[in-house]
Design an enzyme around this catalytic site. Structure first.
Site, PDB file in Angstrom:
ATOM      1  N   SER A  29       0.825  -1.220   0.000  1.00  0.00           N
ATOM      2  CA  SER A  29       0.000   0.000   0.000  1.00  0.00           C
ATOM      3  C   SER A  29       0.856   1.266   0.000  1.00  0.00           C
ATOM      4  CB  SER A  29      -0.964  -0.042   1.174  1.00  0.00           C
ATOM      5  OG  SER A  29      -1.960   0.939   1.023  1.00  0.00           O
ATOM      6  N   ASP A  70      -2.132   6.107  -3.494  1.00  0.00           N
ATOM      7  CA  ASP A  70      -0.978   5.461  -2.857  1.00  0.00           C
ATOM      8  C   ASP A  70      -0.521   4.315  -3.759  1.00  0.00           C
ATOM      9  OD1 ASP A  70      -3.236   3.928  -2.464  1.00  0.00           O
ATOM     10  OD2 ASP A  70      -2.727   3.320  -0.434  1.00  0.00           O
ATOM     11  N   ASP A 125      -1.102   1.068  -4.104  1.00  0.00           N
ATOM     12  CA  ASP A 125      -2.036   0.111  -4.720  1.00  0.00           C
ATOM     13  C   ASP A 125      -3.367   0.753  -5.085  1.00  0.00           C
ATOM     14  OD1 ASP A 125      -2.777   0.481  -2.068  1.00  0.00           O
ATOM     15  OD2 ASP A 125      -3.579  -1.543  -1.852  1.00  0.00           O
ATOM     16  N   ASP A 135      -5.773   2.037  -3.391  1.00  0.00           N
ATOM     17  CA  ASP A 135      -7.007   1.837  -2.613  1.00  0.00           C
ATOM     18  C   ASP A 135      -7.380   3.124  -1.881  1.00  0.00           C
ATOM     19  OD1 ASP A 135      -4.999   1.768  -0.680  1.00  0.00           O
ATOM     20  OD2 ASP A 135      -5.898   0.127   0.467  1.00  0.00           O
TER      21      ASP A 135
END
Length: 449
Positions: A96, A233, A235, A237
């Site tokens: 992440s 960020d 990834d 999400d």
């Protein structure tokens, strides 16, 4: 927190604690836990992604589970693909917003929600027992590759429609959002200016989207006279937003605005957030027919609450948003499209942001050895209840005490040896006075623990 799984899956420094051996065991454990079926596997842009993804896939195949490898994919795309292909689980290889030397393994349920701590505990037990399912040679799982990006965009365009076209500056932080977010914005009819969109795994900015890390995005929005800046960020999400004047919109403000917009779009209902979210959200959504419900910190807790009790929207003050009409996976890419639709319907972001009430929020981190956390929290609970004159207590995740014009949250970190204090008050003076008392109380509790 378990032995391997923390607050957001397994997340460690690569080739130290997170090795190919552990990734292989995690794959074998998940395959054993599922007892068959199909798993979607994707990864973010980190240099260790292929290594760890291959190990997880090998583990899954060895148990007789079929694997759909979607390659370089943001977490929201993994969540979408699980439902698209009717899979039994999903795995994202990602850390992440952590620095590039980290990577991680996060597991997803068929409904797009992350595995709960209880489910992760079962995986840990299988890893430790090493009692893995071993498929005979003729029943080893099959592997195929797929690319669900076009389907994702096609489905997203059924939810989101613009009447006008906008200039959108997009900073994907050299992360996995690079392969999807700019294309969705383009297909919405926008002019897209991309920053840091080369998915190299070498990150040119801090991955957590905040005012400091998004200074280049803010400058570009101003220079290009853009309508909005959107950042992700590693990834994708999460989402960070810069308004049409080049100012970073604080997470709390953005959370309130998008929750309000979801109530306008889908009707009255519940808004799920976490114990560290401030009063601005309640004050902003109440007139729009929203009822705020708080739960534990983490996207799993928010998704769990949405799945159990329904709700129009779920979000954390960290830029993690879940839109249940779309999916139970946190989705910064879909969120970015929603922000532009909100601007299209309601007007410039800089004007909208003025409508959200501003209060004074203070945060403190106090060093606390992990082994002292439980006892320190017991002492804090006992002392705080006597030291402060409050109306309401929430103890689902740490201890939050609140009054009509202030609240304080005492909470041990799930990822670092620290105790966190978050508080909010209507005035700077009141906030500082409360923080002074709260810090004194926490330091005393740690010393006595």
């Amino acid at each position: 927190m378990g032995k391997y799984f923390g607050t957001s899956g397994i997340r460690e420094v690569v080739n130290e604690k997170l090795t190919p051996e552990l990734a292989l065991k995690a794959g074998r454990a998940l395959g054993t836990y599922l007892g068959g079926g199909t798993v979607v596997v994707g990864m973010d842009t980190r240099t260790s992604g292929e290594m760890l993804k291959s190990a997880v896939i090998s583990g899954l195949l060895s148990t007789g589970v079929d694997v759909i490898d979607i390659g370089l994919a943001p977490t929201p795309l993994t969540g979408f693909a699980i439902k698209l292909y009717g899979a039994d689980a999903g795995v994202t290889i990602t850390a992440s917003h952590n620095p590039p030397e980290y990577n991680g393994i996060k597991v997803w349920q068929p409904n797009g929600m992350a595995y709960t701590p209880e489910m992760e505990a079962q995986l840990e037990a299988i890893i430790d027992s090493e009692n893995f399912r071993k498929a005979p040679w003729n029943e080893i799982g099959s592997l195929r590759t797929a690319n669900p990006e076009e389907e994702y965009i096609r489905e997203a365009l059924k939810f989101i429609e613009l009447e006008n076209s906008y200039t959108v500056v997009l900073d994907t932080g050299n992360g996995a959002g690079s392969v999807l977010s700019p294309y969705l914005q383009r297909d919405l009819g926008n002019r897209v200016i991309s920053l840091n969109s080369h998915p190299s795994g070498f990150f040119v900015r801090e991955l957590e989207p905040n005012a400091k890390s998004l200074s280049a995005l803010a400058k570009t929005v101003r220079a290009m006279k853009a309508d909005v800046g959107i950042a992700h960020d590693g990834d994708a999400d999460r989402i960070g937003v810069v308004d049409d004047r080049g100012n970073f919109v604080e997470y709390e403000v953005m959370l309130s605005l998008i929750a309000g917009y979801m109530l306008r779009k889908f009707g009255k209902g519940k808004v799920i957030t976490t114990v560290d979210a401030g009063f601005a959200l309640d004050d902003y959504v109440r007139p729009l027919g929203g009822e705020v419900i708080r739960t534990r910190v983490g996207d799993v807790a928010v998704a769990d609450e949405l799945a159990k009790h329904g709700g129009i929207f779920g979000g954390e003050p960290s830029g993690t948003w879940i839109m249940p009409e779309w999916n139970l996976t946190p989705d910064g890419i879909f969120a970015g499209a929603l922000v532009v639709e909100m601007i299209d319907r309601l007007g410039p972001l800089s004007e909208l942001a003025k409508e959200v009430p501003r209060y004074v929020t203070l945060r403190a981190k106090i060093p606390c050895p992990n082994e002292k956390k439980a006892r320190a929290m017991e002492i804090i609970a006992h002392e705080a209840l006597k030291a402060f004159d409050y109306d309401r207590l929430i103890d689902i995740d740490g201890i939050r005490i609140e009054n009509s014009d202030w609240w304080i949250l005492f909470r041990p970190s799930g990822t670092e040896p620290i105790m966190r204090i978050t508080l909010e008050a209507h005035t700077e003076e009141r906030a500082r006075e409360l923080m002074e008392r709260a810090e004194r109380l926490v330091r005393g509790a740690i010393a006595r623990a």
